[in-house]
Scaffold this active site. Structure first.
Site, PDB file in Angstrom:
ATOM      1  N   LYS A 117       0.867  -1.184   0.000  1.00 52.01           N
ATOM      2  CA  LYS A 117       0.000   0.000   0.000  1.00 52.01           C
ATOM      3  C   LYS A 117       0.893   1.220   0.000  1.00 52.01           C
ATOM      4  CE  LYS A 117      -3.966   2.092   0.365  1.00 52.01           C
ATOM      5  NZ  LYS A 117      -3.569   2.766  -0.912  1.00 52.01           N
ATOM      6  N   GLN A 174       7.225   3.988   3.860  1.00 52.94           N
ATOM      7  CA  GLN A 174       5.812   3.617   3.856  1.00 52.94           C
ATOM      8  C   GLN A 174       5.578   2.314   4.637  1.00 52.94           C
ATOM      9  OE1 GLN A 174       3.660   5.687   1.568  1.00 52.94           O
ATOM     10  NE2 GLN A 174       2.114   4.958   2.979  1.00 52.94           N
ATOM     11  N   LYS A 180       5.527   3.304   8.253  1.00 49.71           N
ATOM     12  CA  LYS A 180       4.356   4.135   8.521  1.00 49.71           C
ATOM     13  C   LYS A 180       3.082   3.290   8.549  1.00 49.71           C
ATOM     14  CE  LYS A 180       3.969   7.372   5.529  1.00 49.71           C
ATOM     15  NZ  LYS A 180       3.627   8.355   4.481  1.00 49.71           N
ATOM     16  N   LYS A 209       5.294   1.887  -3.092  1.00 55.99           N
ATOM     17  CA  LYS A 209       5.218   3.255  -3.618  1.00 55.99           C
ATOM     18  C   LYS A 209       5.470   3.194  -5.112  1.00 55.99           C
ATOM     19  CE  LYS A 209       4.700   7.483  -2.002  1.00 55.99           C
ATOM     20  NZ  LYS A 209       4.084   7.963  -0.740  1.00 55.99           N
ATOM     21  N   GLY A 243      -2.858   8.323  -4.199  1.00 55.83           N
ATOM     22  CA  GLY A 243      -2.135   9.475  -4.721  1.00 55.83           C
ATOM     23  C   GLY A 243      -0.947   9.850  -3.858  1.00 55.83           C
ATOM     24  N   ASP A 244      -0.192  10.792  -4.343  1.00 55.30           N
ATOM     25  CA  ASP A 244       0.899  11.439  -3.610  1.00 55.30           C
ATOM     26  C   ASP A 244       1.103  12.770  -4.357  1.00 55.30           C
ATOM     27  OD1 ASP A 244       3.142  10.704  -1.463  1.00 55.30           O
ATOM     28  OD2 ASP A 244       4.183  11.720  -3.069  1.00 55.30           O
ATOM     29  N   THR A 297      -4.822  13.354   5.783  1.00 51.67           N
ATOM     30  CA  THR A 297      -3.402  13.530   6.120  1.00 51.67           C
ATOM     31  C   THR A 297      -3.197  14.811   6.932  1.00 51.67           C
ATOM     32  OG1 THR A 297      -2.941  12.475   4.007  1.00 51.67           O
ATOM     33  CG2 THR A 297      -1.069  13.428   5.168  1.00 51.67           C
ATOM     34  N   ASN A 335      -2.503  19.418  -1.022  1.00 58.29           N
ATOM     35  CA  ASN A 335      -3.557  18.749  -0.263  1.00 58.29           C
ATOM     36  C   ASN A 335      -3.279  18.687   1.242  1.00 58.29           C
ATOM     37  OD1 ASN A 335      -4.242  15.694   0.792  1.00 58.29           O
ATOM     38  ND2 ASN A 335      -5.945  16.671  -0.259  1.00 58.29           N
ATOM     39  N   SER A 386      -6.868   5.526   3.729  1.00 57.89           N
ATOM     40  CA  SER A 386      -6.866   4.697   2.521  1.00 57.89           C
ATOM     41  C   SER A 386      -7.214   3.247   2.859  1.00 57.89           C
ATOM     42  CB  SER A 386      -5.477   4.705   1.875  1.00 57.89           C
ATOM     43  OG  SER A 386      -5.352   5.750   0.941  1.00 57.89           O
TER      44      SER A 386
HETATM   45  O1  2IT Z   1       2.836   9.064   1.764  1.00 54.96           O
HETATM   46  C1  2IT Z   1       1.708   8.543   1.923  1.00 54.96           C
HETATM   47  O2  2IT Z   1       1.407   7.965   2.973  1.00 54.96           O
HETATM   48  C2  2IT Z   1       0.742   8.617   0.828  1.00 54.96           C
HETATM   49  N1  2IT Z   1       1.055   9.191  -0.204  1.00 54.96           N
HETATM   50  C3  2IT Z   1      -0.596   7.960   0.962  1.00 54.96           C
HETATM   51  C4  2IT Z   1      -0.514   6.520   0.613  1.00 54.96           C
HETATM   52  C5  2IT Z   1      -1.856   5.826   0.541  1.00 54.96           C
HETATM   53  O3  2IT Z   1      -1.843   4.663   0.112  1.00 54.96           O
HETATM   54  O4  2IT Z   1      -2.880   6.397   0.884  1.00 54.96           O
END
Ligand code: 2IT
Length: 450
Positions: free
Chosen positions: A90, A111, A114, A126, A165-166, A210, A241, A382
């Site tokens: 993810k 990630q 996290k 990612k 997204g990112d 976020t 965002n 997410s």
């Molecule tokens: O850096 C991040 O945690 C994100 N861009 C969101 C990743 C997600 O799968 O929602």
């Protein structure tokens, strides 16, 4: 030689040229020493840290697209599937000219930690492209997204890997990709992408998650510091965002964001970005794809400082970098210190502070909250979107917000407790790495050498 040093040398020998990836691996492995020392023999025997630092899979592909004049272009696309020990991969998709494999490996590595901190069953991944959305027309953007997903679709799925997204990739881009994904696979598998719009399975609250989550984390920290958001001033970087969501929640709680930045410089608005008109203008600026924060100063008549960063130039109680990696560098840290501004750094963007600057802050008694804890509400929401898609139902905005509050409070408590357990009391950076690694390594040990 200690096992950590041994592995650092091995990763350096193989991936030394990947600057951003090496930066995060060094930072994380250094802080895991107390945990690794407790299992030194077992971990070395299982080559567990070598496996932790090696992505399970990487896809790289060509992304051809045609512009409005009929000219063809080629970009490069990737998906890095780093670790699936605790759940399907993810993580977001970044569309930005600075994207390369090193940047995506760093983001995927972060990630994985996290995602683990959220307490939800998701592994780390990612992806993205070196495509630059700046100045592109709507049609060009759609054609690019359709081309990108035409290759990416093979690697994703609700139980395999679910991108979101990112930077440079928001609800609109996810929508374009989801539409084509649905045509290719011939099924409505909407858990394969998150950050979707609400009518086709997006979760309420994903757009603000976020930014709001970063403020919820700050509230938890403030409880321990005897502070409140009300009456506190914040200096942010970025205006996308994340900065938008954070500004909104800070204003709602009676705090004040006084600065924002962009690639062109920073704006200083001493009255604060507190009205809905000002806050929502951030969305207008992002949607224009001009990538200029100066537009805010022109619209609301405040100061704009071209080509400069706000760090140490704007007087605020809290600094919150919300833009991209390595935004606060050592010279910025020195300036902050000399000016005697904020002593609290809440990292919201991924790895927004260089290692040198982090070390300087820590040596000088600053409070530094690490991004992999602070910005985790985005991916947590997410995962909640995936859950709602799997159950084929949706939660109210209040339900989602309440769950995010719980996730962020737990993260704060867990990283603080882990820091204490391993003799690093007060060090949230080490605490975040240790709390996540404990669980990931445990899961990896349990699944054998694979
Ligand atoms: O850096 C991040 O945690 C994100 N861009 C969101 C990743 C997600 O799968 O929602």
């Amino acid at each position: 030689m200690s096992y950590v040093d041994e592995v650092l040398a091995k990763v350096e020998a193989k991936d030394g040229a990947e600057k951003e990836f090496m930066q995060t691996v060094r930072e994380v492995l250094e802080s895991l020493r107390p945990l690794v020392e407790m299992h030194e023999e077992e971990y070395r025997h299982l080559a567990i840290l070598e496996r932790l630092c090696e992505p399970e899979k990487i896809a790289q592909f060509r992304v051809p697209w045609v512009d409005d004049q009929g000219q063809a272009h080629v970009n490069r696309g990737w998906r890095v599937q780093f670790n699936s020990a605790i759940g399907p991969y993810k993580g977001g998709l970044r569309f930005h000219p600075t994207v390369n494999l090193s940047v995506l490996k760093f983001l995927a590595f972060e990630q994985m930690f996290k995602n683990c901190l959220t307490g939800l069953p998701i592994g780390g991944g990612k992806g993205g492209s070196d495509f630059n959305p700046k100045g592109k027309s709507e049609d060009e953007l759609m054609r690019f997204c359709q081309s990108f997903i035409t290759e990416l679709y093979r690697y994703i799925g609700p139980d395999l890997d679910s991108p979101a997204g990112d930077l440079g990739c928001g609800t609109k881009e996810i929508g374009y990709m989801f539409g084509t994904y649905k045509r290719i696979v011939g099924e409505f598998k909407n858990g394969a992408l998150t950050g979707k719009a609400v009518p086709y399975g997006g979760s309420l609250g994903r757009d603000t998650a976020t930014g709001y989550g970063a403020v919820y984390f700050t509230e938890e920290l403030f409880k321990d510091l005897g502070k409140t958001i009300a009456g506190t001033t914040f200096c942010l970087s970025g205006f996308g965002n994340v900065a938008w969501g954070a500004s909104r929640k800070i204003a709602e709680l009676g705090g004040k964001v006084v600065a924002l930045s962009g690639p062109d410089g920073y704006i200083y608005d001493p009255e604060g970005i507190t009205t809905p008109e000002k806050i929502d203008y951030l969305v207008t600026m992002r949607d224009s794809r001009r990538d200029k924060v100066q537009d805010y100063a022109d619209k609301f008549g405040c100061e704009f400082h071209a080509g400069e960063k706000p760090w140490g130039r704007v007087n605020a109680d809290v600094y919150m970098p919300c833009a991209t990696q390595n935004d606060i560098r050592i010279e910025d840290a020195h300036r902050i210190h000399e000016e005697g501004h904020s002593k609290i750094i809440i990292e919201v963007a991924n790895m927004p502070t260089t290692q040198e600057a982090v070390d300087f802050f820590v040596e000088n008694g600053y409070i530094v909250a690490p991004s992999k804890a602070v910005n985790a509400a985005g991916v947590a929401c997410s995962e909640m979107e995936m859950s709602q898609n799997a159950m084929k139902l949706s939660w109210t905005a209040e339900e989602v917000d309440e769950k995010l509050h719980v996730v962020m409070a737990n993260i704060y408590r867990n990283i603080t407790a882990a820091a204490k357990k391993y003799g690093k009391e007060g060090d949230m950076i080490a605490g975040a790495n240790l709390a996540a690694a404990e669980k990931i390594l445990d899961a990896m040990v349990g699944q054998g050498v694979c």
